[in-house]
Design an enzyme around this catalytic site. Structure first.
Site, PDB file in Angstrom:
ATOM      1  N   THR A 293       9.317  20.951  -2.227  1.00 38.48           N
ATOM      2  CA  THR A 293       8.551  21.542  -3.324  1.00 38.48           C
ATOM      3  C   THR A 293       8.411  23.056  -3.217  1.00 38.48           C
ATOM      4  OG1 THR A 293       6.519  20.998  -2.126  1.00 38.48           O
ATOM      5  CG2 THR A 293       7.243  19.452  -3.822  1.00 38.48           C
ATOM      6  N   TYR A 414     -11.274 -12.467  -7.569  1.00 39.52           N
ATOM      7  CA  TYR A 414     -11.724 -12.447  -8.954  1.00 39.52           C
ATOM      8  C   TYR A 414     -10.617 -12.058  -9.933  1.00 39.52           C
ATOM      9  CZ  TYR A 414     -11.996  -7.363  -8.604  1.00 39.52           C
ATOM     10  OH  TYR A 414     -11.701  -6.034  -8.427  1.00 39.52           O
TER      11      TYR A 414
END
Length: 612
Positions: A293, A414
């Protein structure tokens, strides 16, 4: 019909040239969504009545919304950089983004899907699965798997999660199913390959697998025994976070110096690994960077792969992760219209056939070999929100084998039911994050379906930015200014592997590296929001600093080229460079490129007049 995509039709454009197309498509999609709402069980009583709409507080609330959006509009226009410019903004990794991605994101946002579970994201979860297949195929993983992440930092964190789990599994085998690793020493267990771990897992029952995972590094056991993470000096800072969060620790990081071309020094890497092997120090993993980068360089992945094969014969194994967050999409440049990775000597003919370059672009054999070898890594970070030209936030990670994900998987009671047949859809079980917007997946999916991940689509688009970077590098090589009796010359860093260009402006005859750094620091201030009104600024860029404590002596040849000495480097210990991530898709036209670079030179000269 041409098989080659004209990517310039797929951006709004710096002067909103395609704005009418964008508005028409967005209006059509929004209208369809409104119809979908209206047509759902038409006999239902509307929740908002005409009488409700007439109330004072209803109208006041609408006015408040209008005022807030007015302020938002003002603040965005006043506080955003003009990254859409064809050739004025050359700074951070920002560019005009693909219209199919933005339109799909905007549309899917209205449906508000959560890709953590198929139950509430039937459409966008399927899109993410297809995007995962796209990325796996792009990177050369025949049996791989991939998913979208928030960004490259999360993808790198998942990479170290995989490393840690795979390195610890053999020690867990010894505790839970000792017969599977009978006769193997701890040293041999710590050098077990990913493939060997997967083969053993296939022989275990689900209950045994759960028990092994419970005794892995997940439990907190043996993490300090797993060895060192080896990274180049040019690593992204997210690897520090990943070592911290994963519990491996920053003390376990070993940094390999880079060469004067700012690629990892593979000779030193090999010597380091051999020394560790002799000392019986395990290696958690090695990280190679494809598209640094700061400099746009590509590490020699092929040499690392070759060396690993040699070391495996001696009983030494290490996990390989390629951080291609920035450069990964450029693999499409080497894939023909049938998605075959072409041979190096066929590249030039393929580029001509598809009219990729309009300038003599050099793609080195080193870069080609590195991209080809990505397929031999265990995992890869690849960010659609960089060279995929889609809106933030859309990172990504790909793994070589889909079965690898079972080593890190969890099941949230869940949300999930533990049924093997449903496992491919239970994305939340295999990732660090939980809830994730389906709009991101829709945006990436639409971009991939519009622009193929080969030379006909993304290859041509990314080729344009690489061409512009190489043109700009050549432009800088001959750039000089006469300002107030002084000659200022541009010194670009060595030709980049990718589309990042770094350079230093230096007053000829200046003997102080410190003063040269100050000149470039001030140039950056005047070319950014620090000391300018960005919307009126005729040239915007970013900057970086190479420091001795992170880069060693690798910048010395560059500063010597500028006329400084190694002792200057020793005394100052840093060099400031201007930096441009050249992502603009528009400047593969010679006349346009010349117009903009002439304007850039003019703007630089104006700033130098102010500084000097």
């Amino acid at each position: 019909m041409s098989e080659d995509m004209n990517f310039k039709s797929l951006f709004i454009g710096d002067k909103s040239e395609n704005s009418s197309v964008y508005k028409n498509e967005l209006n059509r999609l929004i209208t369809n969504h409104f119809g979908w709402r209206k047509n759902y069980i038409p006999d239902d009583v509307p929740a908002i009545s005409d009488k409700e709409k007439e109330k004072d507080d209803y109208q006041q609330s609408l006015q408040r919304q209008h005022n807030v959006l007015d302020e938002l509009d003002h603040r965005l226009r006043a506080g955003s950089v003009p990254w859409m410019s064809a050739g004025r903004y050359w700074g951070q990794m920002l560019s005009d983004t693909l219209t199919p991605a933005m339109l799909a994101y905007s549309d899917a946002m209205l449906w508000n899907a959560n890709n953590v579970t198929i139950e509430c994201s039937m459409a966008t979860s399927k899109m993410e699965a297809e995007v995962g297949e796209d990325l796996s195929q792009l990177l050369g993983f025949k049996d791989g798997w991939a998913h979208l992440t928030h960004d490259g930092s999360i993808a790198n964190l998942e990479g170290i999660w995989y490393m840690r789990q795979f390195k610890s599994m053999p020690l867990a085998f010894k505790e839970v199913v000792p017969d599977k690793v009978k006769g193997l020493s701890d040293w041999e267990l710590l050098n077990m390959s990913v493939e060997k771990v997967l083969r053993i897992l296939k022989t275990l029952t689900p209950e045994q697998i759960d028990a092994v995972k419970a005794h892995s590094s997940r439990s907190g056991k043996n993490i300090q025994k797993l060895g060192k993470l080896i990274v180049p000096y040019t690593k992204h800072y997210s690897w520090l976070k990943a070592l911290d969060i994963s519990g491996v620790g920053l003390d376990q990081m070993v940094q390999i110096p880079v060469m004067s071309d700012f690629r990892m020094n593979i000779d030193i890497l090999e010597d380091t690994i051999k020394k560790m092997a002799a000392e019986k120090t395990p290696i958690l993993g090695v990280v190679a960077v494809v598209g640094t980068t700061e400099e746009g360089q590509v590490d020699e992945v092929d040499r690392i792969v070759k060396f690993r094969k040699e070391m495996e014969k001696q009983g030494i194994y290490f996990y390989l992760h390629v951080d291609a967050a920035y450069g990964g999409y450029a693999r499409s440049l080497f894939k023909d219209e049938n998605n075959n990775f072409v041979e190096y000597d066929q590249l030039e003919d393929m580029f001509k056939k598809h009219n990729v370059f309009h300038y003599p672009v050099r793609i080195s054999k080193h870069v080609y070999n590195s991209y080809k070898a990505i397929r031999d890594a265990e995992s890869v970070t690849i960010d659609p929100h960089k060279m995929g030209y889609v809106p933030y936030c859309a990172g990504g990670i790909a793994i070589k084998y889909q079965s690898m994900r079972n080593v890190i998987s969890y099941f949230a009671p869940y949300v999930f039911e533990k049924k093997t047949a449903e496992a491919p859809d239970m994305l939340g079980s295999y990732i660090i994050g939980g809830s994730k917007g389906g709009a991101t997946a829709a945006g990436v999916w639409a971009a991939h379906r519009t622009l193929p991940l080969n030379i006909t689509g993304y290859g041509r688009l990314i080729g344009s930015s690489i061409e512009t970077a190489q043109r700009f590098h050549k432009f800088l090589e001959g750039l000089t200014f006469e300002v107030k009796g002084k000659t200022i010359k541009a010194y670009p860093l060595d030709n980049p592997d990718f589309n990042m260009v770094d350079w230093v402006l230096k007053v000829e005859g200046e003997t102080s590296l410190e003063k040269t750094n100050a000149l470039n620091e001030k140039m950056f201030d005047l070319s950014s929001f620090f000391d300018s009104h960005v919307y009126a600024n005729r040239f915007l860029t970013s900057h970086t600093i190479f420091k001795k404590d992170t880069y060693g002596d690798s910048p010395v040849p560059f500063i010597e080229k500028m006329g400084f000495s190694k002792s200057d480097w020793e005394n100052v210990g840093a060099v400031t460079l201007l930096r441009a991530a050249i992502m603009t898709p528009f400047l593969n036209d010679t006349k346009l490129f010349n117009d903009y670079t002439e304007g850039i030179a003019e703007a630089m000269k104006e700033k130098l007049n102010e500084i000097l």
